[in-house]
Design an enzyme around this catalytic site. Structure first.
Site, PDB file in Angstrom:
ATOM      1  N   SER A  19       0.871  -1.182   0.000  1.00  0.00           N
ATOM      2  CA  SER A  19       0.000   0.000   0.000  1.00  0.00           C
ATOM      3  C   SER A  19       0.904   1.226   0.000  1.00  0.00           C
ATOM      4  O   SER A  19       1.551   1.507   1.010  1.00  0.00           O
ATOM      5  CB  SER A  19      -0.868   0.025   1.256  1.00  0.00           C
ATOM      6  OG  SER A  19      -1.561  -1.182   1.406  1.00  0.00           O
ATOM      7  N   LYS A  47      -7.249   1.674  -2.419  1.00  0.00           N
ATOM      8  CA  LYS A  47      -6.781   1.251  -1.087  1.00  0.00           C
ATOM      9  C   LYS A  47      -6.886   2.402  -0.073  1.00  0.00           C
ATOM     10  O   LYS A  47      -7.246   2.189   1.093  1.00  0.00           O
ATOM     11  CB  LYS A  47      -5.335   0.748  -1.188  1.00  0.00           C
ATOM     12  CG  LYS A  47      -4.696   0.360   0.129  1.00  0.00           C
ATOM     13  CD  LYS A  47      -5.314  -0.867   0.775  1.00  0.00           C
ATOM     14  CE  LYS A  47      -4.667  -1.146   2.130  1.00  0.00           C
ATOM     15  NZ  LYS A  47      -5.249  -2.278   2.821  1.00  0.00           N
TER      16      LYS A  47
END
Ligand code: NAD
Length: 296
Positions: free
Chosen positions: A95, A170
């Site tokens: 991420s 995300k």
């Protein structure tokens, strides 16, 4: 088919193991040698550097903490870019900031390699079960080529747009999760201080509109006072910082996100940054001088 895997932490280790179980050959690398040894015992081959990994495969997966780590591993000395084959696909499942994903992809493109950003949601339990939710950005053709591999690690893999779109998705995910944990914490602290058993509150509301995956996943751990990660508060701070930076850059105020960020910063100051993000409740507990635990 041989796949390269770099970053064997809480998430990367079980994800790589699932690829081995699915029958893929793996070439692996991490700076922590114990993690590499564990994967070698499970059947993988150890590489000496990210460059070595890239030189030996046509598909490279990375699962690293944040943008600087991804940049170092892919673009740095002895990095993926030094060994990458033309036509290879790099799938970064970390991420990171969407802009960083776009920058790294542009450098790889100069070597004829294609990058997808494919962060995940679900945490360690779903990484172990191979049921992660995978959100992907990048060229459709490359996505179709790697989709079967992704579905050995996840229950779903959805292409959300061009490179960077996986990480934008995300960030949206991480805002929703952080705010949910804060809402659960605030509500359960109130219930407990009002002398209502928080476990009964959980059981009473989990099937209604307030029910959520976050409530079901975190409440049993909160009731035990178990804040072993899981997903560390320091990683969620990283994600919220990326969310704040991205939002402000494109002109989107995110008032609730910035508030929960400060709760997490307070826990970091209290030395709790390695706790699971479910440990956010400790911020509320200290404000209200009460502990939300199962009645003995
Ligand atoms: P982690 O810190 O446990 O693992 C990261 C791994 O990268 C470690 O093994 C570390 O040694 C390795 N690493 C760091 N720098 C390196 C380098 N230069 N070269 C090679 N290896 C290097 O983190 P994690 O919990 O596995 O998370 C990985 C990513 O997945 C993060 O971006 C995180 O935000 C995301 N994520 C985590 C969870 C979770 O529940 N843990 C859930 C969803 C997404």
């Amino acid at each position: 088919m041989r796949i390269g895997f770099i970053g064997l932490g809480i998430m990367g280790k079980p994800m790589a193991k699932n690829l081995l179980t699915a029958g893929y050959d793996l070439l692996v690398y991490d700076i922590v040698s114990e993690s590499v040894s564990e994967l070698v015992t499970a059947g993988a081959v150890a590489a000496k550097s990210p460059r070595d990994v890239a030189a030996g495969v046509d598909l490279i997966i990375t699962m690293l903490p944040n943008s600087p780590h991804v940049k170092a591993v892919i673009l740095g000395e002895n990095g993926v870019i030094e060994g990458v084959r033309s036509g290879a696909i790099v799938v970064d499942m970390s991420s990171i900031a969407p802009l960083a994903a776009q920058e790294v992809a542009a450098e790889l493109e100069k070597k004829g390699a294609i990058m997808l950003d494919a962060p995940v949601s679900g945490g360690e339990p779903k990484a172990i079960d191979g049921t992660l939710a995978i959100m992907v950005g990048g060229p459709e053709k490359a996505f179709e080529k790697v989709k079967d591999v992704l579905l050995k690690m996840g229950a779903s893999a959805v292409r959300c747009g061009d490179i960077g779109a996986g990480n934008v998705t995300k960030l949206a995910n991480q805002i929703i999760v952080a705010l949910n944990i804060a809402a659960v914490s605030e509500a359960m602290t109130l219930a407990t201080k009002a002398k209502v058993d928080p476990e009964l509150v959980f059981n009473a509301i989990k099937g209604g509109l307030a029910g959520s995956t976050v409530l079901n996943a975190k409440m049993p751990l909160i009731l035990e006072g178990n804040f072993k990660p899981g997903f560390r508060i320091e990683l969620h701070i990283k994600d919220l910082q990326n969310a704040l930076d991205t939002a402000h850059e494109i002109g989107v105020p995110v008032p609730l996100t910035s508030q929960v960020m400060e709760f997490m910063q307070a826990l970091k100051v209290a030395g709790k940054q390695k706790d699971d993000h479910g440990g956010l409740i400790q911020f509320y507990e200290s404000l209200a001088a009460v502990e939300v635990r199962r009645n003995a």
